[in-house]
Design a protein around this motif. Structure first.
Motif, short mmCIF file in Angstrom:
data_model
loop_
_atom_site.label_atom_id
_atom_site.label_comp_id
_atom_site.label_asym_id
_atom_site.label_seq_id
_atom_site.Cartn_x
_atom_site.Cartn_y
_atom_site.Cartn_z
N ASN A 3 -4.11 -6.74 8.34
CA ASN A 3 -3.17 -7.89 7.94
C ASN A 3 -4.07 -9.24 8.11
O ASN A 3 -4.04 -10.05 7.15
CB ASN A 3 -2.09 -8.00 8.34
CG ASN A 3 -1.05 -7.13 8.07
OD1 ASN A 3 -1.10 -6.39 7.10
ND2 ASN A 3 0.02 -6.62 8.96
N GLU A 4 -4.67 -9.38 9.25
CA GLU A 4 -5.26 -10.71 9.51
C GLU A 4 -6.98 -10.49 9.36
O GLU A 4 -7.69 -11.46 9.24
CB GLU A 4 -5.01 -11.14 10.91
CG GLU A 4 -3.53 -11.37 10.90
CD GLU A 4 -3.39 -11.97 12.47
OE1 GLU A 4 -4.16 -12.14 12.99
OE2 GLU A 4 -1.97 -12.11 12.63
N GLY A 5 -7.33 -9.13 9.57
CA GLY A 5 -8.72 -8.99 9.51
C GLY A 5 -9.20 -8.44 8.20
O GLY A 5 -8.56 -8.29 7.09
N PRO A 6 -10.53 -8.23 8.31
CA PRO A 6 -11.20 -7.93 6.71
C PRO A 6 -11.06 -6.31 6.62
O PRO A 6 -12.23 -5.70 5.88
CB PRO A 6 -12.57 -8.12 6.82
CG PRO A 6 -12.92 -8.11 8.47
CD PRO A 6 -11.46 -8.48 9.16
N GLY A 7 -9.95 -5.65 6.81
CA GLY A 7 -9.78 -4.17 6.62
C GLY A 7 -10.01 -3.83 5.12
O GLY A 7 -10.75 -2.78 4.76
N PHE A 8 -9.13 -4.45 4.40
CA PHE A 8 -9.01 -4.22 3.09
C PHE A 8 -10.44 -4.57 2.31
O PHE A 8 -11.07 -3.90 1.39
CB PHE A 8 -8.10 -4.73 2.14
CG PHE A 8 -6.79 -4.18 2.46
CD1 PHE A 8 -6.29 -2.89 1.84
CD2 PHE A 8 -5.98 -4.78 3.23
CE1 PHE A 8 -5.08 -2.25 2.33
CE2 PHE A 8 -4.53 -4.25 3.49
CZ PHE A 8 -4.17 -3.03 3.21
N LEU A 9 -10.99 -5.46 2.62
CA LEU A 9 -12.22 -6.00 2.30
C LEU A 9 -13.50 -4.95 2.39
O LEU A 9 -14.39 -4.74 1.75
CB LEU A 9 -12.74 -7.39 2.79
CG LEU A 9 -14.28 -7.96 2.05
CD1 LEU A 9 -13.89 -8.34 0.68
CD2 LEU A 9 -14.54 -9.09 3.06
N ILE A 10 -13.37 -4.45 3.70
CA ILE A 10 -14.34 -3.28 4.00
C ILE A 10 -14.15 -1.92 3.15
O ILE A 10 -15.15 -1.60 2.70
CB ILE A 10 -14.19 -2.95 5.47
CG1 ILE A 10 -14.61 -4.04 6.27
CG2 ILE A 10 -15.10 -1.79 5.96
CD1 ILE A 10 -14.53 -3.97 7.87
N ILE A 11 -12.98 -1.53 2.92
CA ILE A 11 -12.72 -0.45 2.38
C ILE A 11 -13.03 -0.91 0.67
O ILE A 11 -13.81 0.20 -0.01
CB ILE A 11 -11.07 -0.07 2.16
CG1 ILE A 11 -10.82 0.38 3.64
CG2 ILE A 11 -10.85 0.68 1.11
CD1 ILE A 11 -9.26 0.73 3.93
N GLN A 12 -12.69 -1.94 0.32
CA GLN A 12 -13.15 -2.19 -1.08
C GLN A 12 -14.82 -2.32 -1.22
O GLN A 12 -15.40 -1.71 -2.35
CB GLN A 12 -12.81 -3.73 -1.61
CG GLN A 12 -11.16 -3.74 -1.79
CD GLN A 12 -10.67 -5.11 -2.03
OE1 GLN A 12 -11.71 -6.00 -1.99
NE2 GLN A 12 -9.37 -5.21 -1.93
N ASN A 13 -15.40 -2.70 -0.28
CA ASN A 13 -17.00 -2.91 -0.44
C ASN A 13 -17.38 -1.42 -0.16
O ASN A 13 -18.33 -1.18 -0.88
CB ASN A 13 -17.47 -3.55 0.79
CG ASN A 13 -19.01 -4.03 0.79
OD1 ASN A 13 -19.50 -4.38 -0.30
ND2 ASN A 13 -19.59 -3.17 1.73
N TYR A 14 -16.76 -0.51 0.45
CA TYR A 14 -17.31 0.74 0.79
C TYR A 14 -17.30 1.50 -0.74
O TYR A 14 -17.73 2.43 -1.16
CB TYR A 14 -16.23 1.82 1.69
CG TYR A 14 -17.00 3.01 2.02
CD1 TYR A 14 -18.14 3.15 2.78
CD2 TYR A 14 -16.24 4.13 1.20
CE1 TYR A 14 -18.68 4.44 2.76
CE2 TYR A 14 -16.54 5.57 1.64
CZ TYR A 14 -17.68 5.73 2.34
OH TYR A 14 -18.29 6.96 2.46
N VAL A 15 -15.96 1.56 -1.21
CA VAL A 15 -15.74 2.11 -2.70
C VAL A 15 -16.69 1.54 -3.54
O VAL A 15 -17.26 2.35 -4.59
CB VAL A 15 -14.31 1.96 -2.95
CG1 VAL A 15 -14.05 2.47 -4.47
CG2 VAL A 15 -13.21 2.46 -2.17
N LEU A 16 -17.21 0.19 -3.87
CA LEU A 16 -17.78 -0.31 -4.55
C LEU A 16 -19.29 0.11 -4.47
O LEU A 16 -20.04 0.35 -5.35
CB LEU A 16 -17.76 -1.84 -4.66
CG LEU A 16 -18.69 -2.65 -5.23
CD1 LEU A 16 -18.47 -2.54 -7.03
CD2 LEU A 16 -18.81 -4.31 -4.95
#
Length: 676
Positions: free
Chosen positions: A162-175
């Motif tokens: 919610n407040e951290g870059p968790g979704f950003l890390i997952i998106q970067n990993y998939v990319l």
């Protein structure tokens, strides 16, 4: 059907993959190859001059006298060096884009694969950098957290996502996984299994290491180290294949050199034009370029009160010819439209003549020459639109000339071949009526809305020339049609046709002179230029000098043929009655005829047309005419008159006509001709 679709698909792919180099060339030309425009240079020079004066006054008033003052000339030279360097880089980029455009399809695909692999590396690096910055910011703002991994182990997943870059890390990993798959599949280096695994690891390593409790400096430099291995692979590909690339360049040079030696430079240009499918590529480029501008305009202005489709069309026309490559694309579109105009004329006239195929190329060449001659790409936006509309008007009049070149031979063939198909006559006459009414309407509109100018004079001359040519064609068509329904031979037909055509050619020659002086006036007093000067010289040579020589040559040939015919004796009614035959050239009955020195009878008009080509008899191939007869033409008339008087006074003496009529008098006939 499958083979046909496969060929069409391959052709479409070949066209599509050649479009990106054109966009690169277009963008480089749009920025002027890195050179500042005149207005920018003038404004920047004035601005720099004012700044330098102010800076000099400030520096002189503030710094001690023993210090060296600020060197503004050094910065001026530095700016000039940057401009030159930028220009050289743009030129190299333009040359590289041209060379890429001219590659064979297989080599071009290899270039694209290499560029895609390099692009994947930079996208991966940019994504890793963005992710690392977000993680470093997150860790720095939360002192209780040492890393993302610490929050995950503490089951603070809601806090991380919610407040951290968790979704950003997952998106970067998939990319990164997707980019690693693409890079490992398309890179051109040897595909060793261990190398492939390390490449995948280098792409996904920053995403994995970003959640670990490493120092900030380490996390910040992880994307750089992760990109080193893929970049080394791309560099290895260049060094590994450099010898092969040099060999291919040398082979291409040898092929072009041998082709030019065997077939010529024009044949090489034509072959490359067909191989590259240049018209289709230019059309696709221009349509994609206009489509991109349409999306930009609609995205910015759609829904505004000031937005109108007319304004959008104006912008598209202005931007559609702002560079030379854009003008080439517009030229290809115009050629495509004119080709369909030719096909439509073919459908209307029910003809399979190949003249309609010339409308597209001729129109394209003319439009591009007009664009270069008028400096279309260097004009301001409003002036460019005005000049473009004027060029369209000139092009329209030329298209009318080309349509006339299609319908004119059809008119002549319909009238001369006694074609009973009435609908074909009506179709051809309908096109001729259109070629008269449309230029008249155009002239009325232009002269009622615009003042007198050199451009309007040129359009008027071209339009009137079309009208005159159509009237000449209709007059000759009418004469041929009348002659087709006559029962007797019309000897004056050739003279009438010659007079009408001479009138048309004279008007066309006079208009050519008017256009020459009009262009010379534009060159001297309105807008000069090397291209305009060259075009005026070409016009003066081909349309004035060559036409004058050709017209004078026809006139001299006709006069010579008339003199030759006048030197031959006229057959009498008794001779024609005894002969009772048709002319061997036109197969019409002879009401009057000329007698050759070999005792053959022909129509005077038919024999004159034959003498345009050669001086031999159509039947026995003996020489019809001697050069000495022209010099003794006057004495021949006197001798013939005296012989006629003697034959009239002495009834027992045979006349010249009687000697010609009887075979026994052949020696006397030859003697008469030898005397002449």
């Amino acid at each position: 059907m499958d083979t046909f679709m496969r060929e069409r698909l391959l052709t479409f792919v070949d066209v599509i993959i050649r479009v990106p180099p054109l966009f690169i060339m277009d963008e480089l030309l749009r920025i002027g190859l890195g050179l500042p425009s005149d207005n920018v240079v003038l404004e920047s020079t004035e601005h720099d001059f004012e700044i330098s004066k102010v800076s000099n006054s400030i520096v002189n008033s503030m710094i001690p006298s023993f210090l060296v003052p600020f060197d503004f000339e050094y910065f001026a030279h530095k700016m000039h060096f940057i401009i030159v360097l930028k220009f050289l880089c743009c030129c190299l980029g333009y040359i590289a884009a041209v060379c890429t455009f001219m590659l064979w399809k297989n080599h071009l695909i290899i270039v694209y694969l290499y560029l895609i692999s390099v692009g994947a590396i930079f996208i991966s690096y940019w994504s890793n950098i963005s992710t690392m910055k977000a993680i470093i910011t997150y860790v720095g703002t939360h002192e209780s957290t040492t890393s993302i991994l610490d929050d995950i182990l503490c089951l603070n997943l809601k806090y991380v996502f919610n407040e951290g870059p968790g979704f950003l890390i997952i998106q970067n990993y998939v990319l990164q996984c997707s980019l690693a798959s693409v890079f490992c599949y398309i890179h051109l280096a040897p595909r060793h299994p261990l190398l492939q695994k390390f490449l995948v690891l280098s792409f996904v390593a920053p995403s994995i290491l970003s959640i670990c409790p490493f120092p900030t400096q380490v996390l910040y430099h992880v994307p750089v180290f992760a990109a080193l291995l893929p970049l080394a692979v791309c560099k290895f590909v260049i060094w590994y294949n450099c010898i092969t690339m040099l060999k291919m360049i040398y082979i291409g040079y040898q092929h072009a050199y041998n082709f030019i030696n065997n077939y010529g430079l024009s044949a090489l240009a034509e072959a490359e034009w067909i191989r590259l499918n240049v018209p289709c590529v230019l059309r696709m480029f221009w349509m994609l370029r206009v489509g991109r501008q349409v999306f930009q305009i609609l995205g910015k202005n759609y829904g505004d009160e000031t937005f109108t489709y007319y304004a959008m069309l104006r912008n598209l026309l202005i931007n559609g010819c702002e560079t030379l490559t854009a003008v080439l694309g517009m030229t290809s579109i115009i050629s495509f439209i004119c080709d369909y105009i030719g096909c439509f004329c073919q459908w209307v006239l029910l003809t399979e003549d190949g003249n309609e195929k010339n409308i597209g190329p001729v129109s394209a060449i003319l439009f591009y020459v007009l664009a270069l001659q008028t400096g279309l790409t260097s004009l301001d936006r409003e002036k460019r639109l005005v000049r473009l509309c004027r060029n369209f008007c000139l092009l329209l009049t030329v298209v009318l000339h080309l349509v006339l070149n299609i319908v004119n031979p059809l008119l002549m063939s319909l009238s001369a071949s006694h074609n009973p198909a009435l609908h074909r006559h009506l179709r051809a006459l309908g096109v001729c009526i259109f070629l008269i009414l449309f230029p008249v309407s155009l002239l009325v509109f232009l002269w009622s809305h615009y003042s007198v100018s050199t451009w309007l004079l040129a359009v008027s001359v071209f339009s009137i020339e079309v009208i005159v040519k159509v009237l000449v064609s209709l007059a000759i068509y009418s004469l041929f049609l009348i002659d087709a329904y006559r029962s007797v031979f019309w000897e004056k037909l050739d003279d009438c046709v010659y007079i009408i055509r001479s009138f048309g050619n004279t008007v066309e020659f006079a208009f050519g002179i008017i256009l020459f002086f009009n262009g010379f006036w534009i060159l001297v007093f309105e807008s000069g230029g090397a291209i305009r000067a060259v075009m005026i010289c070409i016009h003066a040579y081909f349309n004035i000098w060559c036409e004058a020589k050709a017209g004078w040559s026809v006139f001299m040939k006709r006069r010579s043929a008339v003199n030759k015919i006048n030197s031959l004796p006229e057959a009498t009614a008794k001779q024609l009655r005894i002969l009772d035959d048709v002319c061997a050239i036109c197969y019409h009955k002879m009401q009057s005829a000329k007698v050759t020195r070999c005792n053959h009878y022909f129509h005077s008009v038919c024999l004159r047309k034959w003498l345009y080509i050669q001086d031999h008899c159509p039947l026995c191939h003996n020489v019809l005419y001697n050069a000495e007869s022209m010099q003794m033409n006057r004495s021949n008339e006197v001798i013939a008159a005296e012989q006629g008087a003697e034959s009239t006074g002495d009834e027992g003496a045979p006349s010249t006509a009687d000697q010609i009529a009887h075979p026994n008098a052949e020696d006397n006939v030859f003697r008469v001709y030898e005397g002449r």
